[in-house]
Design an enzyme around this catalytic site. Structure first.
Site, PDB file in Angstrom:
ATOM      1  N   GLU A 187       0.831  -1.223   0.000  1.00  0.00           N
ATOM      2  CA  GLU A 187       0.000   0.000   0.000  1.00  0.00           C
ATOM      3  C   GLU A 187       0.858   1.263   0.000  1.00  0.00           C
ATOM      4  O   GLU A 187       0.625   2.204   0.759  1.00  0.00           O
ATOM      5  CB  GLU A 187      -0.973  -0.008   1.179  1.00  0.00           C
ATOM      6  CG  GLU A 187      -2.030  -1.092   1.022  1.00  0.00           C
ATOM      7  CD  GLU A 187      -3.349  -0.784   1.703  1.00  0.00           C
ATOM      8  OE1 GLU A 187      -3.537   0.328   2.212  1.00  0.00           O
ATOM      9  OE2 GLU A 187      -4.202  -1.687   1.709  1.00  0.00           O
TER      10      GLU A 187
HETATM   11  C1  LIG Z   1       3.027  -9.311   0.261  1.00  0.00           C
HETATM   12  C2  LIG Z   1       2.596  -8.308  -0.749  1.00  0.00           C
HETATM   13  C3  LIG Z   1       1.245  -8.138  -1.021  1.00  0.00           C
HETATM   14  C4  LIG Z   1       0.844  -7.250  -2.027  1.00  0.00           C
HETATM   15  N1  LIG Z   1      -0.467  -7.206  -2.400  1.00  0.00           N
HETATM   16  C5  LIG Z   1      -0.795  -6.547  -3.548  1.00  0.00           C
HETATM   17  C6  LIG Z   1      -2.095  -6.669  -4.111  1.00  0.00           C
HETATM   18  O1  LIG Z   1      -2.972  -7.336  -3.561  1.00  0.00           O
HETATM   19  N2  LIG Z   1      -2.354  -6.047  -5.282  1.00  0.00           N
HETATM   20  C7  LIG Z   1      -1.416  -5.293  -5.918  1.00  0.00           C
HETATM   21  O2  LIG Z   1      -1.704  -4.769  -6.980  1.00  0.00           O
HETATM   22  N3  LIG Z   1      -0.173  -5.126  -5.388  1.00  0.00           N
HETATM   23  C8  LIG Z   1       0.159  -5.734  -4.242  1.00  0.00           C
HETATM   24  N4  LIG Z   1       1.420  -5.614  -3.723  1.00  0.00           N
HETATM   25  C9  LIG Z   1       2.355  -4.634  -4.296  1.00  0.00           C
HETATM   26  C10 LIG Z   1       2.695  -3.522  -3.295  1.00  0.00           C
HETATM   27  O3  LIG Z   1       1.530  -2.823  -2.935  1.00  0.00           O
HETATM   28  C11 LIG Z   1       3.712  -2.497  -3.778  1.00  0.00           C
HETATM   29  O4  LIG Z   1       3.165  -1.663  -4.709  1.00  0.00           O
HETATM   30  C12 LIG Z   1       4.876  -3.069  -4.377  1.00  0.00           C
HETATM   31  O5  LIG Z   1       5.396  -4.134  -3.634  1.00  0.00           O
HETATM   32  C13 LIG Z   1       5.977  -2.013  -4.517  1.00  0.00           C
HETATM   33  O6  LIG Z   1       6.738  -2.411  -5.604  1.00  0.00           O
HETATM   34  P1  LIG Z   1       8.114  -3.192  -5.471  1.00  0.00           P
HETATM   35  O7  LIG Z   1       8.025  -4.141  -4.335  1.00  0.00           O
HETATM   36  O8  LIG Z   1       8.386  -3.724  -6.807  1.00  0.00           O
HETATM   37  O9  LIG Z   1       9.147  -2.061  -5.060  1.00  0.00           O
HETATM   38  P2  LIG Z   1       9.813  -1.010  -6.037  1.00  0.00           P
HETATM   39  O10 LIG Z   1       8.775  -0.198  -6.698  1.00  0.00           O
HETATM   40  O11 LIG Z   1      10.816  -1.689  -6.875  1.00  0.00           O
HETATM   41  O12 LIG Z   1      10.548  -0.065  -4.998  1.00  0.00           O
HETATM   42  C14 LIG Z   1      11.826  -0.376  -4.453  1.00  0.00           C
HETATM   43  C15 LIG Z   1      12.172   0.670  -3.419  1.00  0.00           C
HETATM   44  O13 LIG Z   1      12.270   1.932  -4.048  1.00  0.00           O
HETATM   45  C16 LIG Z   1      11.457   2.880  -3.356  1.00  0.00           C
HETATM   46  N5  LIG Z   1      10.978   3.855  -4.333  1.00  0.00           N
HETATM   47  C17 LIG Z   1      10.377   3.618  -5.515  1.00  0.00           C
HETATM   48  N6  LIG Z   1      10.106   4.785  -6.122  1.00  0.00           N
HETATM   49  C18 LIG Z   1      10.544   5.759  -5.296  1.00  0.00           C
HETATM   50  C19 LIG Z   1      10.548   7.173  -5.348  1.00  0.00           C
HETATM   51  N7  LIG Z   1      10.071   7.857  -6.363  1.00  0.00           N
HETATM   52  N8  LIG Z   1      11.077   7.852  -4.303  1.00  0.00           N
HETATM   53  C20 LIG Z   1      11.586   7.199  -3.244  1.00  0.00           C
HETATM   54  N9  LIG Z   1      11.608   5.878  -3.152  1.00  0.00           N
HETATM   55  C21 LIG Z   1      11.090   5.159  -4.156  1.00  0.00           C
HETATM   56  C22 LIG Z   1      10.362   2.069  -2.709  1.00  0.00           C
HETATM   57  O14 LIG Z   1       9.860   2.766  -1.565  1.00  0.00           O
HETATM   58  C23 LIG Z   1      11.109   0.805  -2.335  1.00  0.00           C
HETATM   59  O15 LIG Z   1      11.736   1.011  -1.108  1.00  0.00           O
HETATM   60  C24 LIG Z   1       1.821  -6.463  -2.698  1.00  0.00           C
HETATM   61  C25 LIG Z   1       3.170  -6.607  -2.376  1.00  0.00           C
HETATM   62  C26 LIG Z   1       3.567  -7.522  -1.432  1.00  0.00           C
HETATM   63  C27 LIG Z   1       5.029  -7.678  -1.162  1.00  0.00           C
END
Ligand SMILES: Cc1cc2nc3c(=O)[nH]c(=O)nc-3n(C[C@H](O)[C@H](O)[C@H](O)COP(=O)(O)OP(=O)(O)OC[C@H]3O[C@@H](n4cnc5c(N)ncnc54)[C@H](O)[C@@H]3O)c2cc1C
Length: 784
Positions: A460
């Site tokens: 989220e």
């Molecule tokens: C267990 C789990 C359940 C989930 N459930 C759902 C779901 O039901 N439906 C769904 O659609 N998604 C879901 N997600 C996705 C989740 O909501 C996040 O959107 C997603 O995990 C974030 O993308 P990423 O993990 O690829 O991180 P990335 O986007 O690769 O980010 C990597 C790091 O970079 C940081 N970062 C990225 N952009 C910036 C910026 N501009 N400035 C500063 N920092 C930045 C992030 O904070 C993070 O620390 C889930 C994820 C997990 C792990």
């Protein structure tokens, strides 16, 4: 007497400035026109998705904090959320029963899922349809009741709480309620309410995580065959991951970019992000596989499909809502984000506070309860005070949703700061319980929470992004009284009207900045002692209201200076904007804590919790001011601003150890304060339940403490010298035999010892964990 020429000059300047301020047409012609033209040039172009994200939701209490002059009457006039009799009964009965049906070790280690009877129970009792109105068969609970339920379930099992939380958060039900066609609502909502349909929502893809608007998943409008008929539809390819409940969902929301190259729907080639509802067994859809998120056993996995044809009716809201998906998601995000993670993480903190506090009294080293050592006390203090604050934040934020707000900035603050404090609370808990937390097994009550904390940090809105980009980035634009009007004026295609609006906003802005600078300086120089608090507040908390008013003025001034100096680049200067966001956030957390203290009837016994939590947050806000000023790119401006907002230096030091001692003490024995702090915690009073055993052992330890003191005194007097059985564990036995304690007292000691044995026990397993015993010989211990 002749007038000095310098006086004439001053008068002329005053008149000219006065004329500029009082005669807008003159002002516009001479001054604003140039600024307007320059501003239009430097204003970064915003994409539709950026605009939707920035403008989504409503501004609530954070707007007051942003403007430099919070109206405390308003804060205390917000109704304190309350449960209806039906909601209370649900919490006391259905929630208790759901907790009873789940054993977290069994879930995380043996079943890798909730037990079938727990699934059946939560579906039948409507847990999955708390946000669905009664007319569709849902429970139609308030946001506050929803938060209470999630908090309680989280004190038992993350799989249980997440499985309930997700269908009630941003997903099919929420989207259908706001945008669904009547047909879609009538079909899906009654089925979702009773758990006949299990929903998921699929946005995230391998190529687009945080930057979700850039998903590569795409659909093309075309004709195709659906249920034997040729219809207009979309051929969609998608590859989604991390989708909660996907492996067992029966229907999932799917977000993708929709294109119409042949113009079948109109003249727009790229229609935009679109949300559809897709049954899991629709031809071409691939669900069922699973990720393994840190031993959390809620269902989570990928959803894939290539060139899947679906009719336009699958679009949530029907074809008219094609391309509106991003706006829909942004508008609905705040409600779920205000509730889900703030509640689940507060639940985890409540359980930690209750169980670790009890453990720290039961576990004794160096002949003393470990919780009484000052070092351990420090950790317990954070656990107690943060839990108090987190609970205050989740309640006030859920209350905002019940008032009809869609608090986008506040929900980001609550999500980030409650999950970060939960991380601290669980880490501290692990430190206090030592090896007991590290060895997993049925008797470990905290290890799984420790493993799973990063899940809350990531979902989220991943926390680094939320802090760096959203809280201040969105907060400044949404909460500032003049920034958005200035931007809108600059983007107005009618340049004449744009100039008029811009001029009005600009001069309002200048007046706003000057008044905040003056207020911050005045309140700083007088130590905020003369700030009037415009409502009746607890005398012991009054200084915080004054200090917060001062910080609010200082923050408003510093924000304006930062925006003026950094302009559009503030978005890229994430370290600075994150710290500005920290100040806003800490002020919100403090407001919630003050509100809680009043709402609960100014409980004097709880005051140390509130004092420590507020003091800590004030100190953190002060550090964030320092962080901005120390790194501000224009040094002389930073020096000037520092003189304005901290004319006598820093008003805050670290929170006092005396309050910390009181906080830690409140976790170490049963009391009304401890019960209020952990009110939603599920405490099964059985010896076989780790949290229940601690509770029983705590009572037994307290009953045994005076007897133990007697025994220790006899030991000091040399009564047990040279008796090898008078060791730390069996000394009571010897004391009873020598008549130092009575038989009844020995009984009490025996019970304490029995329960302490259970509490300090950790689990052990066969060397191969029972997995490969049949084919693997035991290790040859002599071989090494
Ligand atoms: C267990 C789990 C359940 C989930 N459930 C759902 C779901 O039901 N439906 C769904 O659609 N998604 C879901 N997600 C996705 C989740 O909501 C996040 O959107 C997603 O995990 C974030 O993308 P990423 O993990 O690829 O991180 P990335 O986007 O690769 O980010 C990597 C790091 O970079 C940081 N970062 C990225 N952009 C910036 C910026 N501009 N400035 C500063 N920092 C930045 C992030 O904070 C993070 O620390 C889930 C994820 C997990 C792990």
């Amino acid at each position: 007497m002749p007038v000095h020429p310098a006086l004439w000059a001053c008068l002329a300047v005053v008149l000219a400035v006065g004329a500029l301020f009082t005669l807008p047409p003159l002002r516009r012609a001479i001054l604003t026109r140039g600024i307007f033209a320059a501003y239009r040039k430097v204003l970064p172009q915003m994409s539709d998705t950026e605009r939707d994200a920035l403008e989504a939701g409503t501004v609530w209490w954070e707007g007051e904090l942003f403007r430099g002059k919070p109206d405390w009457q308003k804060l205390h006039a917000y109704p304190v959320p309350k449960l209806t009799a039906e909601e209370q009964a649900f919490l006391d009965n259905e929630c208790e029963e759901a907790c009873r049906l789940v054993d977290d070790w069994q879930v995380t280690h043996e079943l890798y899922d909730l037990p079938a009877n727990a699934w059946r129970y939560i579906k039948e009792r409507g847990f999955l349809g708390m946000i669905i109105p009664k007319k569709y068969g849902g429970l139609e609970f308030s946001a506050y009741a929803h938060s209470q339920v999630v908090t309680k379930l989280s004190t038992r099992s993350s799989a249980l709480s997440v499985s309930v939380m997700v269908p009630n958060s941003l997903g099919p039900a929420e989207l259908l309620l706001h945008y669904g066609t009547e047909e879609q609502k009538n079909h899906y909502l009654p089925r979702l309410a009773k758990g006949i349909e299990i929903p998921a929502f699929a946005l995230t893809s391998p190529w687009a995580g945080s930057d979700a608007a850039s998903i590569p998943d795409a659909g093309v409008v075309c004709k195709g065959v659906y249920q034997g008929k040729e219809v207009l539809g979309m051929r969609v390819s998608f590859d989604k991951r991390y989708i909660t409940l996907a492996p067992l969902c029966t229907v999932f929301g799917l977000a993708f970019h929709l294109y119409d190259p042949e113009g079948l729907l109109g003249d727009k080639k790229h229609i935009g992000i679109t949300c559809a509802l897709v049954p899991y067994d629709h031809p071409g859809v691939d669900t069922g596989r699973r990720h393994f998120p840190l031993n959390a056993m809620f269902m989570n996995g990928p959803v894939r499909g290539t060139e899947v044809f679906m009719p336009l009716d699958f679009i949530i809201g029907g074809p008219a809502m094609a391309g509106q998906g991003w706006r829909m998601l942004m508008e609905c995000l705040a409600a779920g984000r205000s509730i889900s993670l703030p509640s689940s993480n507060t639940g985890m903190a409540q359980m930690t506070a209750r169980a670790v506090g009890g453990y720290a009294r039961v576990r004794s080293q160096f002949n003393m309860a470990v919780g009484k050592f000052e070092g351990v006390e420090e950790a317990l203090t954070r656990i107690g005070a943060y839990t108090y604050l987190m609970d205050a934040v989740r309640k006030m934020t859920a209350g905002a949703v019940d008032l009809g707000e869609k608090p986008s900035v506040v929900s980001a603050i609550a999500k980030y700061h409650v999950t970060e404090r939960a991380r601290q609370v669980v880490n501290d808990g692990m430190d206090v319980i030592g090896g007991k937390g590290i060895c997993l097994g049925p008797s470990n009550f905290l290890g799984r929470a420790y493993q799973q904390v990063p899940v809350a940090i990531t979902v989220e809105g991943a926390n680094i992004l939320t802090r760096s980009l959203i809280i201040f980035g969105q907060g400044a634009i949404r909460c500032h009284p003049y920034l958005l009007p200035e931007m809108r004026a600059a983007q107005n295609p009618d340049a004449r009207q744009g100039l008029i609006d811009f001029d009005r906003a600009l001069f309002g802005h200048i007046g706003f900045t000057i008044s905040n600078a003056w207020r911050a300086f005045r309140q700083g120089i007088t130590g905020s002692h003369f700030v009037s608090v415009n409502t009746d507040v607890a005398p012991e908390m009054r200084r915080y209201y004054q200090q917060l008013t001062r910080f609010s003025a200082a923050f408003a001034f510093l924000s304006d200076v930062s925006l003026l100096v950094l302009g559009g680049s503030v978005k890229r200067r994430e370290k600075l904007s994150a710290r500005l966001g920290d100040i806003l956030a800490q002020m919100y957390l403090i407001s919630c804590t003050l509100k809680r203290y009043e709402a609960e009837g100014r409980q004097q016994a709880d005051a140390p919790l509130a004092h420590w939590a507020i003091w800590d947050a004030m100190y953190k806000a002060q550090q964030a001011f320092d962080g901005v000023l120390a790194n501000f790119p224009v040094r002389f401006i930073a020096a000037l601003v520092k003189r304005v907002i901290f004319p006598w230096g820093h008003p805050y030091v670290v929170p006092s150890d005396a309050f910390g001692h009181q906080v830690a003490k409140s976790l170490l024995s049963p009391s009304a304060t401890r019960d209020r702090l952990t009110a939603e915690c599920f405490v099964p009073l059985h010896e076989e339940e780790p949290v229940g055993a601690i509770e029983l052992a705590l009572q037994a330890t307290l009953a045994a403490e005076p007897i133990e003191a007697k025994i220790r005194a006899a030991e000091k007097a040399g009564r047990f010298a040279n008796n090898p059985r008078a060791n730390v564990r069996d000394i009571a036995q010897v004391a009873a035999e020598l008549g130092v304690i009575t038989a009844a007292e020995f009984e009490i000691m025996q019970r304490r010892t029995h329960l302490r044995d259970i509490v300090v026990r950790v689990d052990d397993f066969p060397f191969d964990f029972g997995v490969a015993t049949a084919n693997k010989p035991a290790p040859d211990r002599m071989a090494a």
